[in-house]
Design an enzyme around this catalytic site. Structure first.
Site, mmCIF file in Angstrom:
data_model
loop_
_atom_site.group_PDB
_atom_site.id
_atom_site.type_symbol
_atom_site.label_atom_id
_atom_site.label_comp_id
_atom_site.label_asym_id
_atom_site.label_seq_id
_atom_site.Cartn_x
_atom_site.Cartn_y
_atom_site.Cartn_z
ATOM 1 N N GLU A 1 -4.760 1.662 3.050
ATOM 2 C CA GLU A 1 -4.905 0.400 3.961
ATOM 3 C C GLU A 1 -4.780 0.890 5.417
ATOM 4 O O GLU A 1 -5.552 -0.041 6.184
ATOM 5 C CB GLU A 1 -3.740 -0.260 3.645
ATOM 6 N N GLU A 2 -4.360 1.898 5.860
ATOM 7 C CA GLU A 2 -4.032 2.213 7.010
ATOM 8 C C GLU A 2 -5.560 2.887 7.627
ATOM 9 O O GLU A 2 -5.702 2.966 8.795
ATOM 10 C CB GLU A 2 -3.331 3.253 7.244
ATOM 11 N N ASP B 1 1.127 -10.146 0.253
ATOM 12 C CA ASP B 1 0.876 -8.938 0.857
ATOM 13 C C ASP B 1 1.915 -8.822 2.266
ATOM 14 O O ASP B 1 2.433 -9.667 2.515
ATOM 15 C CB ASP B 1 -0.685 -8.664 1.218
ATOM 16 N N ASP C 1 6.785 0.196 6.746
ATOM 17 C CA ASP C 1 5.054 0.009 6.615
ATOM 18 C C ASP C 1 4.539 1.143 5.639
ATOM 19 O O ASP C 1 4.087 2.176 6.116
ATOM 20 C CB ASP C 1 4.469 0.260 8.039
ATOM 21 N N HIS D 1 0.834 -1.107 -0.095
ATOM 22 C CA HIS D 1 0.040 0.009 0.038
ATOM 23 C C HIS D 1 0.786 1.242 -0.073
ATOM 24 O O HIS D 1 1.945 1.381 0.739
ATOM 25 C CB HIS D 1 -1.216 -0.024 1.440
ATOM 26 N N ASP E 1 -0.099 4.306 1.187
ATOM 27 C CA ASP E 1 -0.361 5.340 2.189
ATOM 28 C C ASP E 1 0.416 4.963 3.426
ATOM 29 O O ASP E 1 0.998 3.893 3.745
ATOM 30 C CB ASP E 1 -1.925 5.375 2.491
ATOM 31 N N HIS F 1 4.136 2.939 13.022
ATOM 32 C CA HIS F 1 3.194 3.576 13.717
ATOM 33 C C HIS F 1 3.440 4.439 14.812
ATOM 34 O O HIS F 1 2.587 5.220 15.477
ATOM 35 C CB HIS F 1 1.809 2.778 13.995
#
Length: 570
Positions: free
Chosen positions: A237-238, A266, A203, A168, A170, A539
């Site tokens: 995705e987030e 994935d 990530d 992803h 984002d 994160h």
């Protein structure tokens, strides 16, 4: 990975390292996507080596041989180049440029095309086009819902099901209050000689850039696939992936049909060391999900003349009752963690004897009995227990509008992650019974998951989000299977001392939308350098990526694309 703050595993100790670390520290770091079990205090006796009669246990975790594709001089030269200092410098530059684009996604984003905050994704797409010219000149690119990127490298054999690689674009936002806490600015892409720093570095722009680098190099080396290769990159995705992966998956399923893809890889689990062994743990399952809304309606009035229990008091009693009745640990036969235990018993010299004794009799237990194996495993701590236990967490509460007015409406949201082998419907049944218990005490009516409107003197239960546990990916290696190819590729990159075992995630990736496309879904992060520890700040503050680990990931993608292209899958 959506809500993966403590879910995405990252590299742990090396296979040969003599330095012992607490498994549970590792597990908090790798956070349950590829979680492993280790009792904090080992049994007083060393677990004996496998006996002759242990062949059945060994057969449950058979390891495949390292798998190398048939090559040619150009591809061999490419492999050497990936391992060169020149490639290291180039990949640092590419990763830094990707990190410097703050492609943040926010919970309150409006529709694509209306909310201008989506426009940063145009910059990221432009970066990819500039950085990977061979891909954009060879593969077809479709833009799904504006920002979803769907690349197709058409294979020569249309009878072969395509391979799908996902990532992803984002990243989670960087809170302004934390910017000063970063060792290097969050969108700097600063490289310190080993790590590259910044939001999205691990990530998961590392996966996305790594996939693109591998494909670009394969094109340059003259590789032409027989099996179609698809790159599917979402952009939200987030925040659950509905606008990105939700639409990309529909496009692919419409084109190739149900079970039309050979497999999907994935983002997801990586490697971890436990029981004296190091395992790679591709996620082959995900827990389910249900958010339950509970609303208590009771009479208002002036707070100077309060009843014995108002709506807040009644809701508090119900929440306390919910927390006092947790779900019991249970390892159902299809839970990947059970397979991991079997792998530990088969291959790991320090596997706890208590667990080993319980394994053979586990399948003979009836549903009405307590799961002794699960209960023993759960003693290791919550981070492990919740891989095979439905979790319950009241997370949001509101009620009342004024300090001298009794609340007429009190609301709570309760989040559940549903155990593999159970269903969200089981959660609804249990919540209904608990609500009825409180309702009888206070003469209230219960409206339970039936779309009835709220009414005075009532407890209303609604569902906000619901997702069944993911179908579990087959992990047989008795024939040429996707799991066997993935396993063989991983052992080719990292060596035969690395063991393969099924993993499970408690969160959900974008693959939640792709269940119809293939039965073979792997949530796996192949980047590992054998030394780096921790989540890499995913994160949170100081997210970073080991460049040696990233290069291993590029090697893995390159090898896997060739291995799966040559595989005669059943």
């Amino acid at each position: 990975m959506y809500e993966k703050g403590q879910l995405l595993p990252h590299p742990q100790a090396t296979v040969s390292s003599s330095r012992q670390r607490s498994l549970w520290t590792s597990l908090v770091q790798v956070a349950a996507v590829c979680v492993l079990l280790k009792i904090s205090v080992f049994d007083a006796f060393i677990v004996p080596r496998l006996r002759n009669d242990d062949s059945e246990i060994l057969a449950k975790c058979e390891q495949v041989e390292p798998l190398f594709p048939k090559g040619n001089p150009a591809l061999s030269k490419m492999d050497d180049y990936i391992a060169s200092p020149k490639f290291l410098n180039e990949t640092v530059s590419r990763m830094a440029a990707a990190i410097q684009i703050p492609s943040e996604s926010y919970d309150d984003l409006g529709p694509v095309g209306e909310d201008k905050r989506w426009d940063i994704m145009f910059d990221f797409a432009a970066y990819l086009e500039k950085t990977f010219p061979l891909i954009h000149g060879t593969l077809s690119l479709e833009k799904v819902n504006t920002h979803g990127l769907l690349y197709t490298w058409q294979g020569s054999d249309e009878k072969l099901k395509p391979t799908v690689l996902m990532a992803h674009q984002d990243v989670v936002p960087v809170a302004e209050s934390t910017v000063g806490q970063w060792t290097h600015p969050p969108y700097s892409g600063f490289f310190d000689g080993r790590y590259i720093w910044g939001r999205g570095s691990s990530d998961c722009k590392n996966n996305l850039v790594g996939i693109m680098e591998a494909v670009e190099l394969l094109i340059d080396a003259g590789f032409q696939p027989a099996r179609t290769l698809i790159l599917s990159f979402g952009f939200d995705e987030e925040i659950s992936g509905a606008q990105g992966a939700g639409n990309l998956s529909k496009a692919l399923t419409s084109r190739y049909g149900k079970d039309g893809a050979a497999l999907i890889v994935d983002e997801g689990a990586g490697m971890s060391t436990v029981w004296g062994s190091t395992f790679a743990l591709p996620g082959v399952g995900e827990k389910g999900y249900i958010d339950a809304e509970i609303i208590v309606r009771m009479p208002g009035g002036h707070s100077s003349v309060p009843p014995a229990h108002n709506g807040i008091g009644v809701m508090s009693e119900l929440v306390s009752l919910i927390e006092a009745n947790p779900y019991e640990p249970r390892l159902y036969s299809d839970n990947p963690f059970l397979s991991l235990l079997q792998c530990g018993a088969a291959h790991s010299p320090e596997f706890p004897s208590k667990l080993r004794k319980l394994l053979p009799s586990h399948g003979s237990q009836t549903c009405s009995k307590k799961d002794k194996l699960a209960l023993e495993a759960a003693k290791s701590g919550d981070i492990v227990k919740y891989l095979f236990t439905t979790s319950v967490a009241p997370d949001v509460i509101s009620g009342g509008v004024k300090v001298n007015a009794l609340p007429e409406r009190v609301r709570v949201l309760v989040n559940h992650r549903v155990n593999v082998g159970e269903r969200p419907a089981d959660v609804q049944v249990k919540l209904t019974k608990l609500a009825q218990q409180v309702a009888r005490k206070y003469n209230l009516t219960v409206h339970a998951f039936n779309d009835e409107s709220e009414s005075p003197l009532s407890i209303t239960l609604n569902t906000h989000q619901i997702l069944e546990p993911a179908p579990v990916t087959p992990t047989s290696v008795d024939a040429v299977t996707p799991y066997a190819i993935l396993s063989g590729t991983t052992r080719a990159i990292y060596g035969e001392k690395l063991l393969m075992a099924p993993g499970i995630t408690t969160g959900n990736t974008d693959t939640r939308y792709y269940w119809d496309l293939t039965k073979h879904i792997f949530r796996y992060g192949p980047s590992w350098d054998g030394e780096s520890e921790g989540l890499g700040g995913i994160h949170t503050v100081d997210e970073k990526l080991s460049i040696p680990a990233h290069i291993k990931g590029v090697q893995w993608y390159s090898l896997f694309i060739r291995n799966i292209d040559q595989a005669d899958l059943e």
